[in-house]
Write an enzyme that holds these catalytic residues in place. Structure first.
Site, PDB file in Angstrom:
ATOM      1  N   TRP A  42      22.250  13.700  17.705  1.00 29.24           N
ATOM      2  CA  TRP A  42      21.596  14.669  18.608  1.00 29.24           C
ATOM      3  C   TRP A  42      21.870  14.296  20.054  1.00 29.24           C
ATOM      4  O   TRP A  42      22.127  15.156  20.901  1.00 29.24           O
ATOM      5  CB  TRP A  42      20.104  14.764  18.325  1.00 29.24           C
ATOM      6  CG  TRP A  42      19.800  15.235  16.933  1.00 29.24           C
ATOM      7  CD1 TRP A  42      19.109  14.566  15.968  1.00 29.24           C
ATOM      8  CD2 TRP A  42      20.183  16.487  16.330  1.00 29.24           C
ATOM      9  NE1 TRP A  42      19.040  15.301  14.822  1.00 29.24           N
ATOM     10  CE2 TRP A  42      19.679  16.478  15.009  1.00 29.24           C
ATOM     11  CE3 TRP A  42      20.895  17.608  16.783  1.00 29.24           C
ATOM     12  CZ2 TRP A  42      19.872  17.551  14.130  1.00 29.24           C
ATOM     13  CZ3 TRP A  42      21.087  18.679  15.892  1.00 29.24           C
ATOM     14  CH2 TRP A  42      20.583  18.633  14.602  1.00 29.24           C
ATOM     15  N   ASP A  74      14.506  14.406  24.619  1.00 27.67           N
ATOM     16  CA  ASP A  74      14.446  15.207  23.407  1.00 27.67           C
ATOM     17  C   ASP A  74      13.429  14.522  22.500  1.00 27.67           C
ATOM     18  O   ASP A  74      13.694  13.456  21.948  1.00 27.67           O
ATOM     19  CB  ASP A  74      15.842  15.238  22.754  1.00 27.67           C
ATOM     20  CG  ASP A  74      15.850  15.979  21.414  1.00 27.67           C
ATOM     21  OD1 ASP A  74      14.777  16.452  20.970  1.00 27.67           O
ATOM     22  OD2 ASP A  74      16.949  16.093  20.813  1.00 27.67           O
ATOM     23  N   LYS A  89       9.763  19.899  13.275  1.00 27.84           N
ATOM     24  CA  LYS A  89       9.596  18.544  12.735  1.00 27.84           C
ATOM     25  C   LYS A  89       8.114  18.153  12.736  1.00 27.84           C
ATOM     26  O   LYS A  89       7.597  17.686  11.746  1.00 27.84           O
ATOM     27  CB  LYS A  89      10.393  17.520  13.541  1.00 27.84           C
ATOM     28  CG  LYS A  89      11.839  17.914  13.840  1.00 27.84           C
ATOM     29  CD  LYS A  89      12.742  17.792  12.626  1.00 27.84           C
ATOM     30  CE  LYS A  89      14.103  18.453  12.797  1.00 27.84           C
ATOM     31  NZ  LYS A  89      14.861  18.139  13.980  1.00 27.84           N
TER      32      LYS A  89
HETATM   33  C1  PLP Z   1      16.327  18.534  14.529  1.00 29.57           C
HETATM   34  C2  PLP Z   1      16.647  17.971  15.854  1.00 29.57           C
HETATM   35  C3  PLP Z   1      17.382  18.696  16.815  1.00 29.57           C
HETATM   36  C4  PLP Z   1      17.943  20.071  16.544  1.00 29.57           C
HETATM   37  O1  PLP Z   1      16.924  20.979  16.509  1.00 29.57           O
HETATM   38  P1  PLP Z   1      17.198  22.552  16.303  1.00 29.57           P
HETATM   39  O2  PLP Z   1      15.836  23.113  16.533  1.00 29.57           O
HETATM   40  O3  PLP Z   1      17.710  22.735  14.927  1.00 29.57           O
HETATM   41  O4  PLP Z   1      18.171  22.982  17.337  1.00 29.57           O
HETATM   42  C5  PLP Z   1      17.602  18.102  18.036  1.00 29.57           C
HETATM   43  N1  PLP Z   1      17.155  16.872  18.316  1.00 29.57           N
HETATM   44  C6  PLP Z   1      16.451  16.150  17.426  1.00 29.57           C
HETATM   45  C7  PLP Z   1      15.964  14.792  17.791  1.00 29.57           C
HETATM   46  C8  PLP Z   1      16.169  16.676  16.169  1.00 29.57           C
HETATM   47  O5  PLP Z   1      15.472  15.963  15.266  1.00 29.57           O
END
Ligand code: PLP
Length: 356
Positions: free
Chosen positions: A99, A166, A190
């Protein structure tokens, strides 16, 4: 048979969050209409957004001068919106996983990117330490929890520049010192809601500093000014987030979420370390994620991987297969995960050990 949900995302939510959301989908506030059928500008929906924003600010102790907005496009869209809105010349990125790498790739389209450190050399199985962050960058971007590999920054870093994070897979699982960040973003699926909404916490005076043209929809200011209603927001996921935020508050807030997360992780890592069949993929306990607990078969037992997967599935475990890039197993233990679920997985590992 009872199912224990360890899915990495979309993932487990508290049962009452699902039930309360389902009720509103059938009949929103006794109006006889579904939550899915009303205007986002209806007078009944505005309080949903207002309360969700207020709860996010309260739970994370967000200081004055920050806005909270709801966007579509997932965390992945933020990978490009962040540099577009914040990167004028140079930005620093800590490369702790896929990511982070994807975020870095987008940033390169908007300016110079400095990779301050990377753990790519060993499939991201640790958090790099002992690096320094240049002081002449517009921001340092970090990924607080690396969902795929199971590493986590358990504390906010001390760096001489503003951070952008993030926090898709560990937001609301611990207190955060928001004042250290210009922006925090998280896809909801998540640890917050169903898929379809992304929350962004942004420092107002950090915006407006880039000179490039920002397309209207990709400009954070548009959504701040529009109160997340510039265009139609994902109403049902926002409502579901509200229910989950209420649940977090009722259950003691992020301090209690942090305590529970550590308790669950301690129990599961202890069993992984004890059980002769398994080993953790993250060796340093300080780097081990409380959210995504990754483990593989010990070297002498490699051939039992498929058999354990089948055995665990037969005992009701769901979603424990590791990400394809790492293999093995991953038990995701977000806020909604219960100690009962963790104990069921531990019992399953013990029983499998006794069979071999
Ligand atoms: C799942 C995830 C993403 C991607 O998320 P989307 O909503 O599918 O774009 C980005 N960063 C992290 C840390 C993630 O766990």
């Amino acid at each position: 048979m009872k199912k224990y949900n360890f899915n990495a995302g979309p993932s487990m939510l508290p049962r009452e969050v699902i039930e309360n959301t389902a009720k509103q989908i059938l009949d929103f506030n006794g109006s006889g209409l579904s939550l899915a059928e009303i205007s986002h500008r209806a007078k009944d929906f505005q309080p949903v957004v207002d309360e969700a924003v207020a709860l996010i600010k309260e739970l994370l102790n967000v200081p004055e001068g920050y806005s909270v907005i709801f966007l579509g496009g997932g965390a992945s869209l933020e990978f490009c919106m962040i540099p577009m809105n914040f990167l004028e010349k140079k930005a620093a990125y800590l490369n702790t996983g896929v990511w982070a790498k994807k975020a870095m790739k987008e940033a390169k389209a908007f300016g110079e990117v400095v990779e301050v450190a990377s753990s790519a050399d060993t499939t991201y199985n640790y958090i790099p330490k002992g690096w320094t962050c240049p002081e002449d960058v517009d921001y340092l971007h970090v990924t607080s929890n690396n969902t795929i590999y199971g590493t986590e920054l358990h504390e906010d870093l001390d760096v001489p520049v503003r951070m952008i994070a993030d926090m898709s897979s560990d937001i609301f699982s611990r207190p955060v010192d928001v004042a250290k960040y210009d922006c925090i973003y998280a896809g909801a699926q998540k640890n917050l809601s169903m898929a379809g909404v992304t929350i962004v916490i942004v420092k107002n005076d950090a915006l407006g500093k880039v000179t490039r043209y920002l397309p209207t929809m990709l400009n954070y200011q548009t959504h701040i000014d529009g109160g997340s209603m510039f265009n139609t927001p994902p109403v049902v996921p926002i409502y579901c987030a509200l229910e989950n935020l209420r649940w977090i508050k009722k259950n003691g807030g992020v301090e209690e979420m942090a305590k529970r997360a550590k308790q669950r992780a301690d129990v599961l890592y202890a069993e992984i370390d004890r059980n002769k069949l398994f080993k953790a993929t993250i060796a340093d306990p300080a780097d081990r994620s409380y959210m995504n607990i990754c483990f593989i078969m010990n070297d002498e037992y490699k051939e039992l991987e498929k058999e354990f997967m089948e055995f665990a599935t037969s005992k009701g475990m769901v979603g424990i297969k590791g990400h394809r890039s790492v293999g093995g197993f991953r038990a995701s233990c977000y806020n909604a995960q219960t100690m009962e679920g963790v104990e069921a997985l531990v019992a399953c590992m013990k029983e499998f050990e006794s069979m071999h």
